[in-house]
Every structure is written in structure tokens, then in C-alpha cells.
Design a protein around this motif. Sequence first.
Motif, PDB file in Angstrom:
ATOM      1  N   VAL A  99      69.323 -67.158  -0.916  1.00  0.00           N
ATOM      2  CA  VAL A  99      69.531 -67.886   0.342  1.00  0.00           C
ATOM      3  C   VAL A  99      69.330 -69.359   0.032  1.00  0.00           C
ATOM      4  O   VAL A  99      68.227 -69.792  -0.320  1.00  0.00           O
ATOM      5  CB  VAL A  99      68.550 -67.409   1.432  1.00  0.00           C
ATOM      6  CG1 VAL A  99      68.805 -68.165   2.729  1.00  0.00           C
ATOM      7  CG2 VAL A  99      68.679 -65.903   1.641  1.00  0.00           C
ATOM      8  N   ARG A 100      70.390 -70.126   0.172  1.00  0.00           N
ATOM      9  CA  ARG A 100      70.367 -71.544  -0.208  1.00  0.00           C
ATOM     10  C   ARG A 100      70.730 -72.419   0.983  1.00  0.00           C
ATOM     11  O   ARG A 100      71.754 -72.199   1.643  1.00  0.00           O
ATOM     12  CB  ARG A 100      71.328 -71.788  -1.359  1.00  0.00           C
ATOM     13  CG  ARG A 100      71.458 -73.240  -1.811  1.00  0.00           C
ATOM     14  CD  ARG A 100      72.221 -73.317  -3.119  1.00  0.00           C
ATOM     15  NE  ARG A 100      71.476 -72.656  -4.197  1.00  0.00           N
ATOM     16  CZ  ARG A 100      71.977 -72.455  -5.417  1.00  0.00           C
ATOM     17  NH1 ARG A 100      73.215 -72.848  -5.703  1.00  0.00           N
ATOM     18  NH2 ARG A 100      71.249 -71.852  -6.344  1.00  0.00           N
ATOM     19  N   GLN A 101      69.862 -73.401   1.242  1.00  0.00           N
ATOM     20  CA  GLN A 101      70.107 -74.328   2.343  1.00  0.00           C
ATOM     21  C   GLN A 101      70.961 -75.482   1.849  1.00  0.00           C
ATOM     22  O   GLN A 101      70.713 -76.064   0.793  1.00  0.00           O
ATOM     23  CB  GLN A 101      68.786 -74.873   2.904  1.00  0.00           C
ATOM     24  CG  GLN A 101      68.964 -75.755   4.135  1.00  0.00           C
ATOM     25  CD  GLN A 101      67.627 -76.114   4.754  1.00  0.00           C
ATOM     26  OE1 GLN A 101      66.599 -75.570   4.383  1.00  0.00           O
ATOM     27  NE2 GLN A 101      67.650 -77.036   5.702  1.00  0.00           N
ATOM     28  N   GLU A 102      71.991 -75.801   2.638  1.00  0.00           N
ATOM     29  CA  GLU A 102      72.866 -76.902   2.266  1.00  0.00           C
ATOM     30  C   GLU A 102      72.108 -78.219   2.383  1.00  0.00           C
ATOM     31  O   GLU A 102      71.399 -78.458   3.361  1.00  0.00           O
ATOM     32  CB  GLU A 102      74.103 -76.926   3.179  1.00  0.00           C
ATOM     33  CG  GLU A 102      74.993 -75.702   3.060  1.00  0.00           C
ATOM     34  CD  GLU A 102      75.686 -75.641   1.711  1.00  0.00           C
ATOM     35  OE1 GLU A 102      75.763 -76.690   1.040  1.00  0.00           O
ATOM     36  OE2 GLU A 102      76.119 -74.551   1.308  1.00  0.00           O
ATOM     37  N   PRO A 103      72.214 -79.115   1.380  1.00  0.00           N
ATOM     38  CA  PRO A 103      71.489 -80.394   1.432  1.00  0.00           C
ATOM     39  C   PRO A 103      71.867 -81.221   2.649  1.00  0.00           C
ATOM     40  O   PRO A 103      73.050 -81.369   2.981  1.00  0.00           O
ATOM     41  CB  PRO A 103      71.927 -81.095   0.131  1.00  0.00           C
ATOM     42  CG  PRO A 103      72.402 -79.998  -0.758  1.00  0.00           C
ATOM     43  CD  PRO A 103      72.985 -78.961   0.144  1.00  0.00           C
ATOM     44  N   GLY A 104      70.869 -81.707   3.339  1.00  0.00           N
ATOM     45  CA  GLY A 104      71.096 -82.568   4.491  1.00  0.00           C
ATOM     46  C   GLY A 104      71.482 -81.848   5.757  1.00  0.00           C
ATOM     47  O   GLY A 104      71.803 -82.489   6.764  1.00  0.00           O
ATOM     48  N   THR A 105      71.453 -80.500   5.763  1.00  0.00           N
ATOM     49  CA  THR A 105      71.827 -79.746   6.957  1.00  0.00           C
ATOM     50  C   THR A 105      70.778 -78.662   7.203  1.00  0.00           C
ATOM     51  O   THR A 105      69.900 -78.427   6.383  1.00  0.00           O
ATOM     52  CB  THR A 105      73.213 -79.092   6.798  1.00  0.00           C
ATOM     53  OG1 THR A 105      73.141 -78.088   5.775  1.00  0.00           O
ATOM     54  CG2 THR A 105      74.263 -80.123   6.405  1.00  0.00           C
ATOM     55  N   ASN A 149      64.146 -75.061  -2.964  1.00  0.00           N
ATOM     56  CA  ASN A 149      64.004 -74.294  -1.724  1.00  0.00           C
ATOM     57  C   ASN A 149      64.875 -73.043  -1.665  1.00  0.00           C
ATOM     58  O   ASN A 149      65.022 -72.445  -0.592  1.00  0.00           O
ATOM     59  CB  ASN A 149      64.290 -75.173  -0.489  1.00  0.00           C
ATOM     60  CG  ASN A 149      63.350 -76.357  -0.405  1.00  0.00           C
ATOM     61  OD1 ASN A 149      62.146 -76.219  -0.620  1.00  0.00           O
ATOM     62  ND2 ASN A 149      63.902 -77.532  -0.114  1.00  0.00           N
ATOM     63  N   ASP A 150      65.414 -72.622  -2.799  1.00  0.00           N
ATOM     64  CA  ASP A 150      66.145 -71.349  -2.824  1.00  0.00           C
ATOM     65  C   ASP A 150      65.171 -70.193  -2.545  1.00  0.00           C
ATOM     66  O   ASP A 150      64.011 -70.214  -2.954  1.00  0.00           O
ATOM     67  CB  ASP A 150      66.802 -71.127  -4.190  1.00  0.00           C
ATOM     68  CG  ASP A 150      68.136 -71.846  -4.310  1.00  0.00           C
ATOM     69  OD1 ASP A 150      68.579 -72.440  -3.309  1.00  0.00           O
ATOM     70  OD2 ASP A 150      68.725 -71.817  -5.413  1.00  0.00           O
ATOM     71  N   ILE A 151      65.686 -69.165  -1.865  1.00  0.00           N
ATOM     72  CA  ILE A 151      64.920 -67.944  -1.600  1.00  0.00           C
ATOM     73  C   ILE A 151      65.642 -66.790  -2.282  1.00  0.00           C
ATOM     74  O   ILE A 151      66.801 -66.500  -1.962  1.00  0.00           O
ATOM     75  CB  ILE A 151      64.789 -67.678  -0.090  1.00  0.00           C
ATOM     76  CG1 ILE A 151      64.111 -68.858   0.600  1.00  0.00           C
ATOM     77  CG2 ILE A 151      64.010 -66.395   0.157  1.00  0.00           C
ATOM     78  CD1 ILE A 151      64.070 -68.732   2.118  1.00  0.00           C
ATOM     79  N   ILE A 152      64.963 -66.139  -3.216  1.00  0.00           N
ATOM     80  CA  ILE A 152      65.532 -64.977  -3.918  1.00  0.00           C
ATOM     81  C   ILE A 152      64.989 -63.717  -3.260  1.00  0.00           C
ATOM     82  O   ILE A 152      63.770 -63.496  -3.240  1.00  0.00           O
ATOM     83  CB  ILE A 152      65.194 -65.004  -5.421  1.00  0.00           C
ATOM     84  CG1 ILE A 152      65.802 -66.248  -6.076  1.00  0.00           C
ATOM     85  CG2 ILE A 152      65.694 -63.759  -6.117  1.00  0.00           C
ATOM     86  CD1 ILE A 152      64.892 -67.410  -6.160  1.00  0.00           C
ATOM     87  N   ASP A 153      65.883 -62.903  -2.732  1.00  0.00           N
ATOM     88  CA  ASP A 153      65.491 -61.672  -2.049  1.00  0.00           C
ATOM     89  C   ASP A 153      66.050 -60.482  -2.818  1.00  0.00           C
ATOM     90  O   ASP A 153      67.263 -60.337  -2.970  1.00  0.00           O
ATOM     91  CB  ASP A 153      66.024 -61.675  -0.613  1.00  0.00           C
ATOM     92  CG  ASP A 153      65.644 -60.423   0.151  1.00  0.00           C
ATOM     93  OD1 ASP A 153      64.641 -59.772  -0.239  1.00  0.00           O
ATOM     94  OD2 ASP A 153      66.320 -60.093   1.139  1.00  0.00           O
ATOM     95  N   VAL A 154      65.131 -59.665  -3.336  1.00  0.00           N
ATOM     96  CA  VAL A 154      65.536 -58.458  -4.054  1.00  0.00           C
ATOM     97  C   VAL A 154      65.490 -57.287  -3.072  1.00  0.00           C
ATOM     98  O   VAL A 154      64.414 -56.852  -2.656  1.00  0.00           O
ATOM     99  CB  VAL A 154      64.614 -58.187  -5.259  1.00  0.00           C
ATOM    100  CG1 VAL A 154      65.048 -56.918  -5.981  1.00  0.00           C
ATOM    101  CG2 VAL A 154      64.609 -59.382  -6.208  1.00  0.00           C
ATOM    102  N   PRO A 155      66.650 -56.750  -2.665  1.00  0.00           N
ATOM    103  CA  PRO A 155      66.652 -55.687  -1.650  1.00  0.00           C
ATOM    104  C   PRO A 155      66.301 -54.318  -2.243  1.00  0.00           C
ATOM    105  O   PRO A 155      66.297 -54.113  -3.454  1.00  0.00           O
ATOM    106  CB  PRO A 155      68.089 -55.715  -1.130  1.00  0.00           C
ATOM    107  CG  PRO A 155      68.888 -56.189  -2.295  1.00  0.00           C
ATOM    108  CD  PRO A 155      68.019 -57.144  -3.056  1.00  0.00           C
ATOM    109  N   THR A 156      66.019 -53.417  -1.348  1.00  0.00           N
ATOM    110  CA  THR A 156      65.681 -52.039  -1.719  1.00  0.00           C
ATOM    111  C   THR A 156      66.852 -51.127  -1.385  1.00  0.00           C
ATOM    112  O   THR A 156      67.507 -51.284  -0.351  1.00  0.00           O
ATOM    113  CB  THR A 156      64.437 -51.573  -0.956  1.00  0.00           C
ATOM    114  OG1 THR A 156      63.371 -52.476  -1.238  1.00  0.00           O
ATOM    115  CG2 THR A 156      64.027 -50.180  -1.381  1.00  0.00           C
ATOM    116  N   SER A 157      67.097 -50.161  -2.261  1.00  0.00           N
ATOM    117  CA  SER A 157      68.141 -49.178  -2.000  1.00  0.00           C
ATOM    118  C   SER A 157      67.629 -48.213  -0.937  1.00  0.00           C
ATOM    119  O   SER A 157      66.687 -47.436  -1.177  1.00  0.00           O
ATOM    120  CB  SER A 157      68.498 -48.413  -3.282  1.00  0.00           C
ATOM    121  OG  SER A 157      69.436 -47.405  -3.002  1.00  0.00           O
TER     122      SER A 157
END
Length: 346
Positions: free
Chosen positions: A280-286, A312-320
Motif C-alpha cells: 500500500v503506497r501513498q502518492e507523494p503530496g496527496t 511509508n509503504d505498508i507491506i501486507d502479507v495476506p492469509t489463505s
Amino acid sequence: MSKNNLIGGTAARIAGLLACCALALSASAQQPATNPPVTTTAANNVASNTNTTNAVATSDADDRYRIGPGDVLDIRIFNRPNLSRDSVRVEGNGMIRMPLIDTEVQAACKTEGELAKEIAGRYTKFYRNPQVDVFIKEYHSKQVAIIGAVNEQSRFELQRRIRLLELLTYAKGPSTKAGQTINIVHAPPALVCQKPETDETDTGLSSYKLSETLQGQAQANPYIEPGDIITLPEANQVFVVGNVFTPLTIPLKEPITLSRAVAMAGGVKQDSKKDKVRIVRQEPGTTTSKEIVVDLTAIEKKRAEDIALMPNDIIDVPTSAGKTLLRSLISTVVPSVAQLPIRVIP
């Protein structure tokens, strides 16, 4: 040969020898005197030693504490208790007053010895060879502060000139959250006693690479000036959450890839959807953000490029979900079945 002839010949020979000696001395006197040549190496050594001595003397002079506004002084005049003074505070304009001296005496920008010499010179019209000693009782003119990502934020009153790296050691060094830069916010000087090393103080802010400062490199280790505020910004961060062993926040002190961030979080747990890892990456300035779906398995097998993370990236490892449900059913049903009584069917 007669005795008279022998004596006459000997006298003639002596006279001739004396004449020759006189001519040799005359010729020697007419030749210009020459000095032994001085070798280039010896001259260079003398010059080098002189320069080294001057450099050491200059360095020592630069490091000496110079009195400033707000400092408190004790002034002692030998055998003149009526002229000695205790707790003399230096005024905001850098001046002090002394008995019998009509005009103010400039104390600011002087060392203890220089001020003592100045006061002694003023008293020479009243006393013969006055002996004056000046001691700094309280230091108040050289305050600096260090804040931000250090282990011990504090204010300091300097009693001598120090450089940035030494001040950083008094703050117990940078914390684990420190970024890659260190900034110095310069206050307008009340009194300019010495010419700054660079013109950066005119801009009000100086920035240096923290790694170079910690190495003691000269260009990133300046002298600290009175009123300076040193700040260490925290590093940008990335966040690893989801089905990992140790969800954590990672300071982005250097480039970090997705696979490395997951490894720093202890790796993924069982039943993780490694082909559906989300960034999940936030666009700079927005305030808007976007999702990037990454196949971690392909990255591990070198079939896909490892993505460099951004601040500020968020790495989310999902579960099956299916695997998790099946594992949950097995873990619940098997113990229950094991507790049932066993009956024999004839």
C-alpha cells in the motif's frame, strides 16, 4: 765561506719568506667572504616546523573560550582588594565596569588572559605594574541544544569550543530511528567574535550526512556556534504487517527491498498467500494511495524483480482463507474425535 756571508744569506732567505706570506695574506683579504650554502631540505624543514608551530598556536587560540554576554566573572587585583570585584556580569553589549576606570571595558570576545591584560593596562596610570587575574565564574553565553533522533535530547552550556561530533557524543549518539542527515539551525549571533569557517551561517541552516559526521570528516564536522540547535530527523519508515512472525516498523536508513523487509519481519507464516502480497503506497503530496500486488514466490525464485520500497509503504502479507479454515477444522475436530469412547462391532 766566511761567517759574515753565512749570516747574510740566512737573513735574505728569511726576508723572502716574509714577503711571500705578506702577498698571500693580501690576496686572501681581497677575496669576498662566502657563507656555507644552506641546503633546500634544511630550509624546507625550518619552514615546515615554523608553519606547524603557527598552526598549533592558531588551533589552540581558536579553541579557547571567549567571554560573552551573560557570563559572570571574578576579577582579582593583587594587593588591591578595594578594586577587586566578585560576580561581575557581562552586559548585553559585552561591556563591564571597573572602579577608577571612567569608560566601560569590553569583556566580550576576549579570553580570560586577554581581559586581564586589558584591565591591567587601564590601571597603569594609577598603579605601577598591577597584577590582574580574571576567572569565569558562570558560563551563560554559549548555549546550544540537540533534539530529534538522539538518545538523550538536552541543552548544553559550552565552556570551550567543540565540534559537532563531540556534541553528538554528549547526547549519547543517534538513536536507532535516526535518518541519514543532521541539521544545524543557526541563531543570529549577538556578537561576532570570530569569522565563521563557512558562509553557511548566513542561510540559517546547514545540513550534513550523518555517516560523514560520525566518521569525523572535516567537511561534516564544523565547530558549534552559540545559539545553534542541532536536529536529527527520524528516518522514513516502512511497515510490515499481516501473516508474518514479527510485524514491525523498519527505519528506511538505506534502500530496502520487499523480500528483505519480509525477512526482517521473521518471514511469512504458514498458509500465507505469497503470490498476493500487497504494497500500500501513498502518492507523494496527496492523500490517495494505491495497491501493488506482488508475487513473493516469484521474487524468491528470481523470476520477478524485487521491488524497492518507498517511504511509508505498508507491506501486507495476506492469509489463505481456505487453508486457514481447513487447518482450523482439523485442529478442532481431531481432538474431539480422539476423546470419543471406542466400541467394538461384532
